[in-house]
Write a protein that holds these residues in place. Structure first.
Motif, short mmCIF file in Angstrom:
data_model
loop_
_atom_site.label_atom_id
_atom_site.label_comp_id
_atom_site.label_asym_id
_atom_site.label_seq_id
_atom_site.Cartn_x
_atom_site.Cartn_y
_atom_site.Cartn_z
N UNK A 35 -19.87 -15.75 0.11
CA UNK A 35 -19.06 -16.16 1.27
C UNK A 35 -18.00 -15.11 1.55
N UNK A 36 -17.76 -14.86 2.83
CA UNK A 36 -16.67 -13.95 3.19
C UNK A 36 -15.34 -14.61 2.84
N UNK A 37 -14.53 -13.94 2.02
CA UNK A 37 -13.29 -14.55 1.56
C UNK A 37 -12.04 -13.84 2.05
N UNK A 38 -12.10 -12.52 2.25
CA UNK A 38 -10.91 -11.78 2.68
C UNK A 38 -11.27 -10.74 3.72
N UNK A 39 -10.38 -10.54 4.66
CA UNK A 39 -10.47 -9.44 5.62
C UNK A 39 -9.42 -8.40 5.24
N UNK A 40 -9.84 -7.17 5.03
CA UNK A 40 -8.95 -6.11 4.55
C UNK A 40 -8.86 -5.01 5.59
N UNK A 41 -7.64 -4.60 5.91
CA UNK A 41 -7.39 -3.47 6.81
C UNK A 41 -6.58 -2.42 6.07
N UNK A 42 -7.03 -1.17 6.15
CA UNK A 42 -6.39 -0.08 5.43
C UNK A 42 -6.11 1.08 6.37
N UNK A 43 -4.88 1.59 6.30
CA UNK A 43 -4.51 2.81 7.00
C UNK A 43 -3.81 3.74 6.02
N UNK A 44 -4.28 4.97 5.95
CA UNK A 44 -3.69 5.95 5.03
C UNK A 44 -3.65 7.31 5.71
N UNK A 45 -2.51 7.99 5.59
CA UNK A 45 -2.33 9.32 6.16
C UNK A 45 -1.64 10.22 5.15
N UNK A 46 -2.17 11.41 4.98
CA UNK A 46 -1.59 12.39 4.08
C UNK A 46 -1.33 13.68 4.85
#
Length: 473
Positions: A35-46
């Protein structure tokens, strides 16, 4: 989606400025029990900047300045109600759908050093001096657990200054240096700081003058190092949020690690062995590293009145990062390469072992030891050296102290084509036979009672294609 930008600016023939950016904006769903349990959004800048200025007419000038900034933001939103444990009370709770957890970290760093070259009384000197600083600023929040729980909010500052002189006279080479380190950790739980001066000395001798042995050098090194505790090691607190409930205890009195390393080895180089223009390089070393106040996580029993572990709603244990009296790590490393121009072959090996010793004198195998490795590599060059193709076989032996690791062998292939002076294509296929394996360093605990498991397995077949184009000559 991810992107990468790099540019090089040369203000004059003696200086160079390199600027770079690497960014990622991604999102995915975590699945549990189908089952889908979490929605994850990631932003990373270097962002990175590297500057170098040198002048052959000014032997005292070879200045390097490196600076970087990384910003990472992750948001995790629960898609379904989830069973959790309250981080304060340890009692079971249900997180409603839509609960959010956030992880926001900014890391800044700068490293500046200069090398001055000169001679005194027939002795050549390379005097290097400089300093560095790294700062972490972490903010976490929300109720959904994950990264916001295991990485507590806080600030860490680590800085250092150093000086080193490399002295060369005929068959003798000496490298002597000193480094000063300091750190400071701050959070709502508390703060801690420390500093230390660490020496280093290397002596190398090349006693032979005959053609076959002129490239042979024997060396020995004694060096000390210093590692400050991380934010997680020092400040993590509260109850484990999922699976089973048990407290994590902060340890603001955690001491930094101090390492003392002794290394002995040989270096050998020789050209024109079998044919004109070929080259052979070989190096081997044995090292022994004694780490005082070694940091590792410890499971405490609530039934032990001296442990500081309280009884709670969950299982009667606590986890806390503590110092051990010592950790001993020793090993052997070897690497040899023969290059005939039209092709090359290499063989390398590393064998590492280690254990901890408690303040009570109890010895235990060290879990966080990398695999022992043997790697063989072969490459061939075609089309006037524009095309290179090759492969490698890497055997990995399980660490002695790791109870769940296995031996495994990887096969990788690679190719590169230099189409012109300004354009190059690289291709690489890792884990060609799709071996399922885990890095022994990714060991963790799970279940009730806690048992060792791998936090994650490594990727299967991985294909990489890169193209590099240079503008402006």
């Amino acid at each position: 989606m991810s992107g990468l930008l790099k540019t090089t600016i040369r203000p004059n023939e003696n200086s160079e400025l390199k600027l770079g950016w690497n960014g990622t904006s991604d999102g995915w769903n975590e699945v549990g029990g189908g089952t889908l349990v979490n929605d994850v959004d990631l932003e990373a800048n270097t962002f990175t900047a590297r500057y170098n200025i040198t002048d052959e007419d000014k032997s005292w000038l070879d200045l390097h300045v490196n600076a970087s900034y990384n910003k990472t933001n992750m948001e995790m939103t629960s898609l379904v109600p989830q069973n959790r444990f309250d981080p304060v009370t340890g009692l079971p709770i249900v997180l409603p759908a839509g609960s959010m957890s956030t992880f926001d970290v900014g890391t800044s760093g700068i490293d500046i050093w200069n090398t001055s070259r000169f001679e005194t009384a027939g002795i050549a000197h390379e005097l290097t001096y400089g300093g560095d600083w790294v700062g972490d600023d972490v903010e976490t929040g929300g109720a959904a657990g994950g990264a916001s729980f295991y990485t507590p909010s806080g600030k860490r500052s680590v800085s250092g200054a150093y000086i080193q002189d490399k002295l060369t006279w005929d068959w003798l080479e000496i490298i002597a240096g000193l480094r000063y380190d300091s750190y400071k950790l701050e959070s709502d739980v508390g703060e801690t700081s420390g500093d230390r001066l660490s020496p280093r000395i290397t002596v190398g001798v090349s006693p032979f003058e005959t053609a076959s042995l002129a490239g042979l050098q024997f060396y020995g090194t004694y060096a000390e190092g210093y590692r400050s505790p991380s934010l997680s090691e020092t400040l993590i607190s509260g109850n484990h949020p999922a699976g089973v409930s048990f407290p994590f205890l902060p340890n603001p009195d955690l001491k930094p690690e101090t390492g003392k390393t002794v290394e002995f080895g040989i270096n050998y180089k020789r050209d024109d062995i079998l044919e004109a223009g070929d080259a052979f390089r070989f190096k081997a070393a044995y090292f022994n590293n004694d780490v005082e106040d070694y940091i590792a996580d410890v499971t405490l029993s609530a039934f032990d009145p001296t442990s500081g572990c309280p009884f709670g709603p969950g299982i009667p244990i606590c986890v806390q990062y503590q110092n051990f009296a010592k950790a001993k790590i020793n090993g052997f490393e070897m690497e040899g390469v023969y290059d005939a121009g039209w092709g090359y072959a290499g063989l390398s090996a590393s064998i590492i072992d280690g254990h901890t010793i408690s303040y009570d004198g109890e010895r235990a195998e060290l879990l966080t030891i990398p695999s022992s490795q043997v790697t063989a590599q072969l490459g061939l060059r075609f089309l006037e050296d524009k095309l290179t193709v090759g492969g490698e076989v890497q055997y990995n032996g399980k660490p002695k102290g790791n109870p769940i690791a296995d031996d495994y062998t990887l096969v990788n292939v690679f190719a590169s084509y230099q189409a012109s002076d300004n354009f190059k294509i690289d291709f690489r296929a890792d884990n060609l036979f799709d071996v399922k394996y885990a890095n022994p360093l990714n060991i963790t605990t799970s279940g009730q009672p806690p048992e060792p498991v791998f936090a994650a397995y490594e990727p299967g077949v991985t294909l990489k294609l890169a193209a590099t184009m240079r503008f402006g000559g």
